[in-house]
Design a protein around this motif. Structure first.
Motif, PDB file in Angstrom:
ATOM      1  N   UNK A 318      -3.766  -0.965   3.557  1.00 54.97           N
ATOM      2  CA  UNK A 318      -2.921   0.111   4.070  1.00 54.97           C
ATOM      3  C   UNK A 318      -1.772  -0.452   4.903  1.00 54.97           C
ATOM      4  N   UNK A 319      -2.049  -1.478   5.702  1.00 58.03           N
ATOM      5  CA  UNK A 319      -0.986  -2.101   6.495  1.00 58.03           C
ATOM      6  C   UNK A 319       0.106  -2.661   5.582  1.00 58.03           C
ATOM      7  N   UNK A 320      -0.300  -3.376   4.539  1.00 57.91           N
ATOM      8  CA  UNK A 320       0.679  -3.942   3.604  1.00 57.91           C
ATOM      9  C   UNK A 320       1.444  -2.848   2.884  1.00 57.91           C
ATOM     10  N   UNK A 321       0.748  -1.761   2.518  1.00 57.05           N
ATOM     11  CA  UNK A 321       1.416  -0.666   1.809  1.00 57.05           C
ATOM     12  C   UNK A 321       2.513  -0.055   2.678  1.00 57.05           C
ATOM     13  N   UNK A 322       2.195   0.227   3.943  1.00 54.51           N
ATOM     14  CA  UNK A 322       3.174   0.905   4.793  1.00 54.51           C
ATOM     15  C   UNK A 322       4.287  -0.028   5.258  1.00 54.51           C
TER      16      UNK A 322
END
Length: 456
Positions: A318-322
């Motif tokens: 999720x961190x990489x996605x955002x």
């Protein structure tokens, strides 16, 4: 999902019948009207996706009817003018009033079908553009590969294939809207619209109009139900819906039809309802705040959306996605999370769920510098969030919430603080906040504030 609904308005029976048969052979749903008055009645009964409108009729000409429909600023759907005695002036006026195209008689059926297809596609694209301008982009698919999320994704895919109502339950920020979009785009109604409405953003006085539309003399306002025709209506904050609107919604679900505010004729309902709530509706039903019969209609397929803390192994993804999301959408400088920072956030409790994670990433990209987001930066950001959370008015997520939800969060934080100051005594709390004790007990229970017995 049913196909597009086309209204054919022409006073020549042979032409009406011919066009109707051709369009129905192509899979369209077709209604016909032999006059302007009949066309008005048809529009009230069933919202069309496209209108084929003859110019010359006995009671009113098509251009006058077009002008009447365009009074609100824009036409409710694409209109194609057809005429056996067309002039340049007529075509120009029709175009000025918003008509999509102008077809002369005798009608070329091949051209008719091509123009109809292009008009419907152009209208669909226009609505998608409006939707994109009115709301932030929604994650197209739930992000994460944890066992919890994989099972939930599989469950939603199974439910999506069946045209039944769905109730999404979960905390604020947990991703209910994302799953609603995921469900719609994997359902038989995927080619239809996905219309959203948040009950928390509506006032009691206009909620029925927003949902069901209204009629005033010859004018018709199409509500969210008709805007979502042949598609999906996502109703967020369903637990906040007032009693009168609950009754209207129940009637619509039971009869598969509804009546606009101020109207007299029933309108057919062809919409899948996906509702979402952060409340415990079982408790709301028991307390008399939510209709039991409506709850059973909505709760045919309940889906529980987990807290982020329940699938924390998805946090790094999720961190990489955002990070990618904000770099692409807001052109923020790219930064990557150090492994130690990712591990710290993987073990964080995330009281604001995915929404809090998204806000944290955005803040770190805006305020930080350097290619790497360090553990120290993350610790400082989390400490700042903790300090802000002590005051609901400074909570970074509070201002993104609907008014009713924000007020409820403030009340919860306020009463928890006052209860602590009162040493856990509800009697002292009632005096401090100026509330009658019985009402205060109900308020504390509704907000989920635990009061130990004998605290008085």
């Amino acid at each position: 999902m049913s196909s597009a609904h086309i209204l054919v308005v022409d006073d020549e029976p042979d032409i009406r019948t011919l066009i109707q048969e051709i369009l129905e052979e192509e899979g369209y749903e077709v209604s016909v009207a032999d006059s302007g008055g009949a066309a008005r009645r048809q529009r009230r009964t069933h919202r069309p996706d496209l209108i084929l409108l003859d110019v010359w009729m006995e009671d009113i000409d098509g251009i006058s009817l077009l002008r009447e429909w365009a009074e609100g600023g824009e036409l409710p759907c694409p209109v194609i003018i057809i005429s056996g005695h067309g002039t340049v002036e007529t075509a120009v006026e029709a175009t000025r009033l918003g008509a999509y195209d102008f077809i002369e008689k005798p009608i070329s059926l091949a051209r008719l079908l091509l123009v109809v297809e292009r008009a419907l596609e152009a209208d669909k694209l226009a609505r998608e553009v409006v939707d994109l301008k009115q709301q932030l982009p929604v994650v197209p698919e739930p992000v994460g590969r944890s066992d919890t999320l994989q099972r939930l994704r599989e469950q939603v895919l199974k439910v999506a294939a069946h045209d039944t109502g769905v109730l999404l339950k979960g905390e604020p920020g947990s991703g209910k809207k994302t799953f609603a979009h995921f469900l719609h785009h994997n359902s038989p109604r995927r080619q239809g619209p996905l219309v959203e409405i948040s009950v928390g953003s509506l006032s009691q006085s206009n909620s029925a109009v927003e949902l069901f539309g209204s009629e005033d003399e010859e004018r018709v306002h199409y509500g969210r139900f008709e805007q979502a025709n042949r598609g999906t209506l996502y109703i967020d904050d369903i637990g906040d819906m007032d009693e009168q609107t609950q009754a209207r919604l129940l009637s619509a679900l039971e009869t598969r039809s509804f009546t606009r505010v101020g109207g007299t004729e029933p309108v057919r309902l062809d919409v899948r309802i996906v509702a979402a709530t952060r409340h415990d509706l079982d408790q709301a039903v028991a307390a008399g705040r939510f209709r039991e019969d409506l709850y059973y209609h909505l709760n045919v397929v309940p889906i529980q959306i987990p807290r982020l803390a329940e699938h924390c192994e998805d946090v790094p993804e999720l961190l990489n996605y955002y990070v990618t999301f904000f770099v692409d959408r807001e052109h923020l400088p790219y930064r990557h999370f150090a492994l130690a920072a990712q591990n710290r956030l993987r073990n964080y409790s995330w009281p604001g769920n995915v929404r809090e994670l998204k806000n944290l990433v955005q803040r770190l990209l805006i305020l930080g510098s350097g290619e790497e987001i360090t553990l120290d930066e993350v610790e400082s950001a989390l400490q700042a969030q903790l300090m802000n959370r002590d005051s609901a008015l400074e909570d970074s997520t509070l201002f993104e919430l609907p008014l009713r939800e924000a007020r409820e969060q403030f009340e919860k934080n306020y009463l928890e603080h006052q209860l602590q100051e009162a040493g856990g005594s509800v009697g002292k709390l009632a005096t401090r906040v100026g509330m009658e004790r019985t009402h205060l007990y109900r308020k504390l229970k509704a907000l989920g504030i635990d009061v130990k017995k004998g605290s008085d």
